[in-house]
Design an enzyme around this catalytic site. Structure first.
Site, short mmCIF file in Angstrom:
data_model
loop_
_atom_site.label_atom_id
_atom_site.label_comp_id
_atom_site.label_asym_id
_atom_site.label_seq_id
_atom_site.Cartn_x
_atom_site.Cartn_y
_atom_site.Cartn_z
N ASP A 59 -9.84 9.79 -5.88
CA ASP A 59 -9.85 9.25 -4.51
C ASP A 59 -8.95 10.02 -3.54
O ASP A 59 -8.73 9.55 -2.42
CB ASP A 59 -9.38 7.78 -4.54
CG ASP A 59 -10.42 6.86 -5.12
OD1 ASP A 59 -11.36 6.50 -4.39
OD2 ASP A 59 -10.32 6.51 -6.32
N ASP A 65 -4.48 6.33 3.04
CA ASP A 65 -3.82 5.24 2.29
C ASP A 65 -2.42 5.60 1.81
O ASP A 65 -1.68 4.72 1.38
CB ASP A 65 -4.70 4.84 1.10
CG ASP A 65 -5.97 4.16 1.57
OD1 ASP A 65 -5.89 3.34 2.50
OD2 ASP A 65 -7.04 4.47 1.02
N ARG A 84 -4.34 5.30 -7.95
CA ARG A 84 -4.14 6.10 -6.75
C ARG A 84 -2.66 6.38 -6.46
O ARG A 84 -2.34 7.12 -5.52
CB ARG A 84 -4.80 5.40 -5.54
CG ARG A 84 -6.32 5.21 -5.72
CD ARG A 84 -7.01 4.95 -4.42
NE ARG A 84 -6.71 5.99 -3.46
CZ ARG A 84 -6.95 5.89 -2.16
NH1 ARG A 84 -7.51 4.81 -1.68
NH2 ARG A 84 -6.63 6.88 -1.34
N ARG A 129 -4.96 -4.87 -1.80
CA ARG A 129 -4.21 -3.63 -2.01
C ARG A 129 -2.79 -3.67 -1.42
O ARG A 129 -1.95 -2.86 -1.80
CB ARG A 129 -4.97 -2.45 -1.37
CG ARG A 129 -6.34 -2.18 -1.96
CD ARG A 129 -6.23 -1.52 -3.32
NE ARG A 129 -7.55 -1.25 -3.89
CZ ARG A 129 -8.23 -0.13 -3.68
NH1 ARG A 129 -7.73 0.81 -2.91
NH2 ARG A 129 -9.42 0.03 -4.22
N HIS A 160 -10.03 -3.22 3.11
CA HIS A 160 -8.93 -2.85 4.02
C HIS A 160 -9.20 -3.41 5.41
O HIS A 160 -10.38 -3.51 5.82
CB HIS A 160 -8.83 -1.32 4.15
CG HIS A 160 -8.34 -0.61 2.93
ND1 HIS A 160 -8.93 0.55 2.46
CD2 HIS A 160 -7.29 -0.86 2.11
CE1 HIS A 160 -8.27 0.97 1.39
NE2 HIS A 160 -7.28 0.13 1.14
N CYS A 247 -10.20 6.97 6.88
CA CYS A 247 -9.61 7.12 5.54
C CYS A 247 -9.27 8.57 5.20
O CYS A 247 -8.41 8.82 4.36
CB CYS A 247 -10.57 6.63 4.47
SG CYS A 247 -11.28 5.03 4.78
N1 GLY Z 1 -12.35 4.53 -3.09
C1 GLY Z 1 -11.33 4.20 -2.16
C2 GLY Z 1 -10.52 3.09 -2.68
O1 GLY Z 1 -11.08 2.21 -3.30
O2 GLY Z 1 -9.32 3.04 -2.53
#
Ligand code: GLY
Length: 252
Positions: A59, A65, A84, A129, A160, A247
């Protein structure tokens, strides 16, 4: 203005997605669409810095992010998806010489895709998240820089905050009809698009120009009626990984 972006790894086909992509992600198409995005940024006079892809992090193209920038300060986030969290190191290294960095400690989590800035206020989606500790850390780091942080509750199906809305300018937010309570952004004017074009609510506005997802005619018409020059871009391969236009860059 500078934009930090990151190239797409071969492993992008395994990027996180709420629903498995069908047809699957085409990595070469994704790269072509990303190249068009970078060209559009450059065409707006933005200097683009491109970080190398990281095969260990499918990602990694979704750099937004990993950092929240406010003036000469950046909060390096701790992304909410464990897979991530290793993306932040390269981004922090790239920003280190340019900005004062603050690194978010565990167990706080926050994704930059949850952060929408209007003037001196950053609205932060409280998503799966982004947790309360993440919101508090952001507030603590930025309050001394004149930034107010406002937490926005999100329904569980919204990944998000900026999946359903985006800043057009400091006085206007583009929002998908019915996605958020009317008073989410206080007195700020809402420019509404139809719920069935909700994906297109994520636009990247730079001055009077707006990068928008191709294939959403009513959103494009709404943006043009609001006085913006639209730059439609193919986003099919980003969308398969729940990604969109904001993003893929960090603006500073
Ligand atoms: N694929 C982007 C995310 O889920 O963070």
């Amino acid at each position: 203005m500078l934009a930090l972006v990151r190239s797409i790894p071969d492993s992008y086909a395994q990027a996180l997605a709420a629903v498995p992509a069908d047809p699957p992600i085409d990595v070469e198409d994704a790269r072509a669409q990303h190249a068009a995005y970078v060209a559009a940024l450059a065409g707006l006079g933005i200097e683009v810095i491109t970080l190398d892809a990281d095969e260990a992090h499918p990602d990694c193209v979704f750099v937004e992010d990993t950092a929240v920038v406010a003036g000469d300060v950046a909060v390096i986030t701790r992304p909410g998806a464990p897979s991530r969290q290793g993306e932040v190191a390269a981004v922090a290294a790239a920003l280190a010489g340019r900005l004062e960095l603050h690194r978010m400690p565990a167990p706080a989590t926050l994704d930059g895709g949850d952060c929408l800035r209007l003037g001196t206020t950053i609205y932060v989606g409280r998503s799966a998240r982004t947790n309360d500790l993440g919101v508090s850390f952001l507030r603590q780091m930025l309050s001394g820089h004149g930034i107010t942080v406002v937490s926005v509750p999100l329904p569980p199906e919204v990944l998000h905050l900026k999946c359903v809305c985006a800043r057009l300018d400091d006085d206007r937010v583009l929002v998908a009809e019915g996605a958020l309570p009317e008073d989410t952004f206080g007195e700020t004017a809402l420019v509404r698009i139809p719920a069935d074009e909700a994906y297109a609510a994520n636009v990247l506005a730079v001055g009077g120009a707006v990068l928008c997802a191709d294939g959403f005619p009513r959103t494009q018409e709404t943006l043009e009626s609001a006085g913006f020059r639209t730059i439609p871009l193919l986003t099919t391969e980003a969308r398969k990984a729940d990604g969109a236009l904001t993003c893929m860059s960090i603006l500073l």
